[in-house]
Write an enzyme that holds these catalytic residues in place. Sequence first.
Site, short mmCIF file in Angstrom:
data_model
loop_
_atom_site.label_atom_id
_atom_site.label_comp_id
_atom_site.label_asym_id
_atom_site.label_seq_id
_atom_site.Cartn_x
_atom_site.Cartn_y
_atom_site.Cartn_z
N ARG A 1 136.70 82.78 14.54
CA ARG A 1 135.59 83.49 13.89
C ARG A 1 134.94 82.57 12.88
O ARG A 1 135.61 82.04 11.99
CB ARG A 1 136.16 84.73 13.21
CG ARG A 1 135.31 85.34 12.11
CD ARG A 1 135.91 86.66 11.69
NE ARG A 1 135.36 87.18 10.46
CZ ARG A 1 135.72 88.36 9.93
NH1 ARG A 1 136.62 89.10 10.54
NH2 ARG A 1 135.19 88.77 8.80
N SER B 1 142.34 96.10 11.83
CA SER B 1 141.44 95.56 10.81
C SER B 1 142.13 95.30 9.48
O SER B 1 142.83 96.17 8.95
CB SER B 1 140.31 96.58 10.61
OG SER B 1 139.65 96.38 9.38
N GLY B 2 141.88 94.12 8.92
CA GLY B 2 142.39 93.81 7.59
C GLY B 2 141.67 94.61 6.52
O GLY B 2 142.28 95.06 5.55
N PHE B 3 140.38 94.81 6.72
CA PHE B 3 139.59 95.60 5.77
C PHE B 3 140.11 97.03 5.70
O PHE B 3 140.31 97.59 4.62
CB PHE B 3 138.12 95.58 6.19
CG PHE B 3 137.25 96.50 5.37
CD1 PHE B 3 136.77 96.10 4.14
CD2 PHE B 3 136.93 97.77 5.83
CE1 PHE B 3 135.98 96.95 3.37
CE2 PHE B 3 136.15 98.62 5.08
CZ PHE B 3 135.68 98.22 3.84
N ASP C 1 139.75 93.85 0.23
CA ASP C 1 140.10 93.02 1.40
C ASP C 1 139.95 91.55 0.99
O ASP C 1 138.98 90.89 1.35
CB ASP C 1 139.14 93.40 2.55
CG ASP C 1 139.35 92.57 3.79
OD1 ASP C 1 140.47 92.06 4.00
OD2 ASP C 1 138.38 92.40 4.56
N HIS D 1 129.89 86.30 12.88
CA HIS D 1 129.70 87.44 11.97
C HIS D 1 128.39 87.26 11.22
O HIS D 1 127.98 86.14 10.92
CB HIS D 1 130.88 87.52 10.99
CG HIS D 1 131.11 88.90 10.43
ND1 HIS D 1 130.36 89.99 10.80
CD2 HIS D 1 132.03 89.37 9.53
CE1 HIS D 1 130.80 91.06 10.15
NE2 HIS D 1 131.81 90.73 9.38
N TRP E 1 141.09 97.43 17.09
CA TRP E 1 140.92 96.34 16.11
C TRP E 1 141.84 96.66 14.93
O TRP E 1 141.58 97.60 14.17
CB TRP E 1 139.45 96.29 15.69
CG TRP E 1 139.07 95.43 14.52
CD1 TRP E 1 138.45 95.86 13.37
CD2 TRP E 1 139.20 94.01 14.39
NE1 TRP E 1 138.21 94.80 12.54
CE2 TRP E 1 138.65 93.64 13.14
CE3 TRP E 1 139.73 93.01 15.21
CZ2 TRP E 1 138.63 92.32 12.67
CZ3 TRP E 1 139.71 91.70 14.75
CH2 TRP E 1 139.17 91.37 13.52
#
Length: 288
Positions: free
Chosen positions: A153, A40-42, A52, A184, A38
Amino acid sequence: MTNTLKEKVTSGQLITLMSAHNPLSARLAEEAGFDGIWASGFELSAAYGVPDASLLSLTQHLDMTRAIAEQVAVPVVADIDTGYGNAINVLHIVGAYARAGAAAIVIEDKVFPKDTSLLAGGRQELVRIEEFQGKIEAAKAAGAAYDLVVIARTEALIADLGQDEALKRGAAYAEAGADLLLIHSKQKTPDEIVAFTKSWPGTVPLVLVPTAYPDLTEAMIRGLGKIAIVIYANHAIRAAVGAMREVFAAIKRDGGIHKVDRKIPAVEEIFDLQRVGAMKAAEKKYLR
Ligand code: SPV
Ligand code: MG
């Protein structure tokens, strides 16, 4: 090139993705046996020391996705946040992610600039359903030549809009052509996600991110059915932060590295992760 993620989704097995914020963390995730990465952007935001909240540029995330994809054999799922703008931005960037080696992209239905999902009191504003359908269609069109998997999402539960809105959005996104739906949740128990999964008609398989409700195990997820992918979305950066804090504190406390040295990976382990052996073999072959 065949999309191995697509093959795995079709096979019906539960796919586990581990987060990464650089190629080294991705390699460790691959080594541990995760089915994919993944991007991930975070995690990347945290690695840069910023929230983020759409602060990093597309290029920063795209370059890291490419660097990760170059160093692992397992599929990479790129977290493209809101798509960096409207459907035209999505149309423009999705091909670039596919060419960078992403097997899939995840695009979320929040407004740009976004705020991170699990932050208490975060700004959680969603775009109109029709607008997001346009973004999904743009992503599908741009990714078609690459057999790219498009995961839509919805942040409906994150935005406290309720199950009906989440189900409505999920159905609309599947209708627009999304291959999977990421639902989510920020609730501390799996109840909300279990209820959603039970009501979901199964038009497309689901993707879960159980960060907030860690008690939902893979065995339980398999038992629920309808779920194709589980993403452990920030465990690389949290593990790294914990390990660094511990070692740095020990060095300060001990007044040197003499005690921690035996407790941390040897330099040779890092050489292995850098594939130094392969370079040495190449030196023998090519350096004259
Ligand atoms: C990420 O890892 O960047 C995610 C998951 O999108 S979350 O941080 O929970 O929004
Ligand atoms: Mg993200």
